[in-house]
Motif scaffolding. Structure first.
Motif, PDB file in Angstrom:
ATOM      1  N   TRP A 113      -1.644 -36.187   1.683  1.00 32.20           N
ATOM      2  CA  TRP A 113      -2.652 -35.310   2.285  1.00 32.20           C
ATOM      3  C   TRP A 113      -3.772 -36.216   2.769  1.00 32.20           C
ATOM      4  O   TRP A 113      -4.574 -36.708   1.967  1.00 32.20           O
ATOM      5  N   LEU A 124      -6.890 -33.029   9.636  1.00 30.04           N
ATOM      6  CA  LEU A 124      -5.795 -33.288   8.712  1.00 30.04           C
ATOM      7  C   LEU A 124      -4.663 -33.962   9.459  1.00 30.04           C
ATOM      8  O   LEU A 124      -4.280 -33.531  10.550  1.00 30.04           O
ATOM      9  N   THR A 126      -0.985 -34.439  10.045  1.00 23.97           N
ATOM     10  CA  THR A 126       0.197 -33.633   9.748  1.00 23.97           C
ATOM     11  C   THR A 126       1.437 -34.219  10.391  1.00 23.97           C
ATOM     12  O   THR A 126       1.367 -35.099  11.253  1.00 23.97           O
ATOM     13  N   PRO A 159       2.126 -33.208   5.461  1.00 29.76           N
ATOM     14  CA  PRO A 159       2.208 -31.748   5.459  1.00 29.76           C
ATOM     15  C   PRO A 159       2.489 -31.208   6.853  1.00 29.76           C
ATOM     16  O   PRO A 159       2.138 -31.835   7.859  1.00 29.76           O
ATOM     17  N   ILE A 173      -9.320 -31.835  -0.023  1.00 35.94           N
ATOM     18  CA  ILE A 173      -8.791 -33.198   0.093  1.00 35.94           C
ATOM     19  C   ILE A 173      -9.936 -34.197   0.091  1.00 35.94           C
ATOM     20  O   ILE A 173      -9.887 -35.228  -0.585  1.00 35.94           O
ATOM     21  N   ILE A 181      -5.122 -28.739  -4.756  1.00 35.19           N
ATOM     22  CA  ILE A 181      -4.060 -29.095  -3.807  1.00 35.19           C
ATOM     23  C   ILE A 181      -2.684 -28.919  -4.436  1.00 35.19           C
ATOM     24  O   ILE A 181      -1.688 -28.718  -3.744  1.00 35.19           O
ATOM     25  N   SER A 185       0.962 -27.698  -2.718  1.00 30.68           N
ATOM     26  CA  SER A 185       2.009 -28.715  -2.556  1.00 30.68           C
ATOM     27  C   SER A 185       3.340 -28.308  -3.162  1.00 30.68           C
ATOM     28  O   SER A 185       4.363 -28.960  -2.888  1.00 30.68           O
ATOM     29  N   LEU A 195      -3.997 -37.911  -2.317  1.00 29.46           N
ATOM     30  CA  LEU A 195      -5.096 -37.305  -1.583  1.00 29.46           C
ATOM     31  C   LEU A 195      -5.934 -38.437  -1.009  1.00 29.46           C
ATOM     32  O   LEU A 195      -6.524 -39.236  -1.760  1.00 29.46           O
TER      33      LEU A 195
END
Length: 423
Positions: A113, A124, A126, A159, A173, A181, A185, A195
């Motif tokens: 993350w 974020l 991803t 993610p 995060i 989190i 998850s 993280l």
């Protein structure tokens, strides 16, 4: 372990690599072989310092003896690349010969993350879902982490993009609130949670992270670098070093006869069990066969063999009762992790060698013709991939210390039997 859908994963592609080369002369190819082997040695040993070991220069100078296949490629801009597949057994023994550890194919999967703060906004990082863009910031950092993970052979799961707009998640995060989190998850494959918060600091990029899972408790760590690529590399290097220190096998424990776990499903009777053992015991590369575990209709065998693992696969394939479950463990799907060259250089037919100490002659390895000048090479679409290892939680530690990937088959005794396998 934390509540995770898997408890071990097998990484494909550790022994395959692609490097730039100046040309196709013998000297230029030899330089490419050495460059490729050097990268593979780092991946498989789990140590960036392995190239400093006494005896490694001699290994690199003789890299061709460990080569199973190669392909010389030209791109439309006139650049040259060499795609290679090295023998797993040969490389592992070579590392042991220079007193280096060997980190096997079963490796922890890290769910990363990563929150990036730049110019006052946070994003974020991803995964690329179906090739779709998640935004320039995410795409740039995703590429940086994927490239770093590829170089070290470390499976990393990012993610999915559906989490990109969750501002509360980003705050958790950034604050490294692992407990918050953890629940998010649970639905995502992982062994370890990381993280990570990334921001600019004093003209540099800084990454700080915490881990949870597999009993790893190292506290918060951080690294700095000048560029996103260099920062991702520094982060992944630290993670790979940490895992390898824990799971790599010492040189003295790399035996002369390599062993591989073979999982066979559809074993319903004692006759099936006996037939499977008889077939395997008669195969030329097989040294010994032992039953490791029986669970329902699933039989796990520990097989010691000679030569290379690909050669053992080829012999097993001669008996059609063994139906290979390619690319997946039984009833569990495969998830791509990071892009790479073809894991086994699948478009290059290679001949496995019996001993890494015997040079591979030109007749024993296959070199594909280079692509025509001006023709555009396809993008590297093959994957470094992971497959869940079908083990109980209590067997996970042993799985991580295994040097070779698990082979999966389904037993179909009613099939037409080939003439060459175990008959």
């Amino acid at each position: 372990m934390i509540g995770s859908p898997v408890s071990a994963v097998t990484v494909s592609g550790l022994y395959s690599v692609e490097v730039p080369v100046a040309g196709s002369s013998p000297a230029q190819l030899a330089e490419g072989y050495a460059d490729g082997l050097a990268r593979v040695l780092v991946r498989v040993s789990g140590s960036r310092d392995v190239l400093q070991n006494e005896g490694v220069p001699a290994l690199l100078a003789d890299a061709e003896t460990l080569l199973l296949s190669y392909q010389f490629l030209r791109d439309e801009n006139g650049g040259n690349r060499l795609r290679m597949g090295f023998g797993a057994v040969g490389v592992n023994r070579a590392l042991a010969s220079v007193d280096a550890p060997v980190w096997g194919a079963n490796r922890p999967l890290t769910l990363a993350w990563v929150a990036v703060e730049d110019r006052g906004s946070r994003a974020l990082v991803t995964a690329a879902d179906g090739g779709a863009s998640s935004g320039q910031v995410s795409d740039n950092w995703q590429a940086a982490f994927n490239a770093a993970a590829l170089e070290r052979g470390l499976p990393i799961n990012l993610p999915p993009s559906r989490f990109a707009g969750d501002r509360e998640l980003l705050s958790d995060i950034w604050g490294q609130f692992v407990s918050r989190i953890r629940g998010t998850s649970d639905e995502l494959d992982h062994d370890v949670l990381a993280l990570v918060r990334v921001n600019r600091s004093g003209g540099q990029w800084r990454a700080g992270w915490v881990f949870e899972g597999m009993g790893i408790d190292v506290g918060e760590e951080s690294v700095t670098a000048n560029t996103p690529s260099a920062l991702a590399t520094a982060v992944v290097n630290r993670w790979a070093d940490l895992y390898a220190e824990r799971y790599a096998v010492a040189a003295g424990d790399v035996g002369e006869s390599p062993q591989v776990d073979i999982i066979v499903r559809g074993v319903r009777t004692l006759e099936d069990y006996g037939d499977i053992n008889n077939v395997l015991e008669r195969l030329t590369p097989v040294v010994s066969v032992g039953a490791a575990r029986v669970k329902g209709d699933q039989l796990t065998l520990r097989v010691a063999f000679s030569g290379e693992l690909d050669q053992l696969r080829e012999y097993i394939a001669l008996d059609s009762r063994f139906v290979a479950l390619e690319g997946q463990s039984p009833e569990v799907g495969t998830v791509p992790v990071v892009s790479d060259v073809a894991p086994a250089v699948s478009d290059v037919a290679s001949e496995a060698v019996e001993s890494p100490s015997q040079p591979v002659t030109e007749a024993e390895k296959t070199a594909m013709d280079s692509t025509p000048s001006g023709e555009t090479l396809p993008e590297e679409q093959a994957m470094f991939s992971y497959q869940p290892v079908d083990v109980d939680e209590q067997d996970a530690e042993q799985a991580f210390e295994s040097l070779y990937q698990v082979l999966y088959y389904r037993w179909q005794p009613a099939s037409v039997i080939g003439s060459g396998g175990g008959q």
